[in-house]
Design an enzyme around this catalytic site. Structure first.
Site: not given
Ligand code: NAD
Ligand code: UGA
Length: 465
Positions: A169, A224, A280
């Site tokens: 995502e 990612k 993150c």
């Protein structure tokens, strides 16, 4: 396969909004979001939509429309995993805090637990999709756990089969709904064409097929991590230049604009500030450093470690600058903190620069008045723990009203770029603050001229005094 039921394990900042969007665009698909945390699930089921566990502009309207129809939040994992044709694993993947790789490697315990839950409860053929950000090759671990369940089953009727896909995502908090509705790309990694096709068919309800990129599993997982690393690298780059601007008299916003107008560089992610926060960037780059070292690529590891080092340095230099400017001591002085979330338009405080900066200011002896339009008092209490000891009200106080925050403070430190901070009435504020007073604007968002006109001293990142 005709996907009729989707389950998402993990009702967090990714699972909640992502599933709300799938429910919105796929009314024929039943979307069940499950979590081990009953408090979180009951918050998602709150009648008062302003109390949802995740604040995102536009989210509550979608939850209001779909909840109770094809969007359901529950702790009943067994039921909804069993019903699902496709399962997203969207659980947290924090940095390990002990053992091998402590402080760098990703702790996969929640992903492993989810895989075991799937292997226990799934029925028939199930597509398992990694939505969490994972170290490259994690799909192997998930497959191994799922395959173990397949091997153990002797009864052919009960035989389970699985396909594992990677579908990271890319949403950013604060703009999650727009990012999910209009993504730059959707990335799907895997080797089972039919499963990939089933997932593409979900996204193609609202996203052009040209934006859906399919790769092998490892390229998808690694892409990612690298996307986050490149974004964080730009922030560290511009933050080093903010210090150079302050030293030379160049203006950071002009430099960002001039540099970003080159299409090869691009204009986004060139705002200097108190360093990147959020759950993150730090964990993903730490993991990249760990993986690079693991493969013996020490120069690669050192290169990315610098991105993290600059981030800490920017925060340290702000604290030192505040103390130095306020005559070398902030002991017994009162400081207003404006903004506690790691960025605007979210209530998330994970790795927020505000946490480090507030702790340091308290350590230096200051008393803080903290205001944030979305972060609750209880969250700040959790974040401001010193050696597991709650910092009592004698060290800081929560402020409900922005103007009241400035009452009798010696300085005000702006840490989050909330829009309401851009148009404050500085004449009114200057009467409230003690003299001499200072503003430290780590986001360069307040109106410097207006502050100066009101008689308050101001320092801005990338501009200086
Ligand atoms: P989060 O902490 O908000 O949510 C994770 C949820 O998973 C929690 O509610 C937790 O209770 C639940 N959970 C953990 N183990 C479980 C289990 N075994 N069974 C059921 N539920 C379980 O995390 P998040 O911010 O949503 O991030 C999830 C993943 O997505 C992470 O890998 C993160 O790196 C990645 N990601 C996050 C963002 C973001 O903006 N937050 C964006 C892109 C990707
Ligand atoms: C980031 C990425 O932008 C997403 O694509 C990714 O999906 C997500 O991480 C993730 O994997 O979790 P997020 O952390 O929610 O999203 O927010 P960002 O907008 O990237 O901001 C991160 C931090 O960088 C914030 O503290 C922000 O204030 C700071 N930042 C951002 C700057 O200091 N300057 C900028 O120009 C941009």
């Amino acid at each position: 396969m005709n996907i009729k039921s989707v389950c998402c394990i993990g009702a967090g900042y990714v699972g909640g909004p992502t599933m709300a969007i799938i429910a919105k665009y796929c009314p024929d698909i039943q979307v069940n979001v499950v979590d081990i945390n009953p408090e979180r699930i009951s918050q998602w089921n709150e009648r008062d939509l302003s109390d949802l566990p995740v604040y995102e502009p536009g989210l509550k309207e979608i939850v209001e429309k779909c909840r109770g129809k094809n969007l359901n939040f529950s702790t009943n994992m067994e039921k909804y995993i069993a019903e699902a044709d496709l399962i997203f694993i969207s659980v947290n993947t924090p940095t390990k805090t002990r053992g091998i790789g402590s402080g760098q490697a990703i702790d996969l315990k929640y992903v492993e637990a989810s895989s075991r839950e799937i292997s226990n409860y799934a029925r028939g053929h199930t597509i398992v999709v990694e939505k969490s950000t994972l170290p490259v090759k994690t799909a192997q671990t998930i497959k191994a756990i799922l395959d173990a369940a397949v091997k153990g089953e002797k009864n052919l009727e009960k035989k389970k089969t699985f396909s594992v896909l990677s579908n990271p995502e890319f949403l950013a908090e604060g703009t999650a709904i727009n990012d999910l509705e209009n993504p730059d790309r959707v990335l799907i990694g895997g080797d089972d064409k039919e499963a990939i096709n089933d997932l593409v068919n979900i996204y193609s309800r609202w996203i052009e097929k040209e934006k859906v990129l399919t790769t092998d599993l490892w390229s998808s997982e690694l892409s990612k991590l690298i996307s986050n690393a490149f974004l964080a690298q730009r922030i560290s780059s511009i933050n080093t230049i903010s210090a150079l601007c302050e030293a030379t008299g160049a203006k950071i916003k002009d430099v960002s604009l001039a540099v970003g107008m080159d299409r090869r560089i691009g204009k986004y992610f060139l705002n200097s500030g108190p360093g990147f926060g959020g759950s993150c960037f730090k964990k993903d780059i730490s993991n990249l450093v760990y993986i690079s070292n693991h493969y013996g690529l020490f120069e690669v590891a050192e290169y990315w470690q610098k991105v993290l080092d600059i981030n800490y340095w920017q925060q340290r230099r702000f604290v030192e600058l505040i103390v130095k400017t306020m005559f070398g001591t902030i002991s017994s002085k009162t400081i207003a903190i404006l903004g506690f979330s790691f960025k605007a338009n979210t209530n998330d405080t994970r790795e927020s620069p505000a946490i480090y900066i507030c702790r340091k200011l308290i350590e230096e002896g200051a008393f803080l008045k903290i205001y944030d339009p979305k972060v609750k008092y209880s969250q700040m209490q959790k974040d401001l723990l010193f050696n597991d000891q709650r910092i009592g009200e004698e060290k800081w106080v929560y402020s409900n009203s922005i103007y009241e925050t400035f009452e009798n403070v010696d300085s005000a430190v702006f840490l989050t770029e909330w829009e309401e901070f851009e148009s404050l009435n500085w004449q009114e504020i200057s009467i409230k603050m003690r003299q001499p007073s200072w503003v430290f604007d780590t986001r360069s968002i307040v109106n410097m001229e207006e502050v100066k006109k009101s008689g308050i001293n101001i320092w801005q990142v990338g501009y200086g005094n």
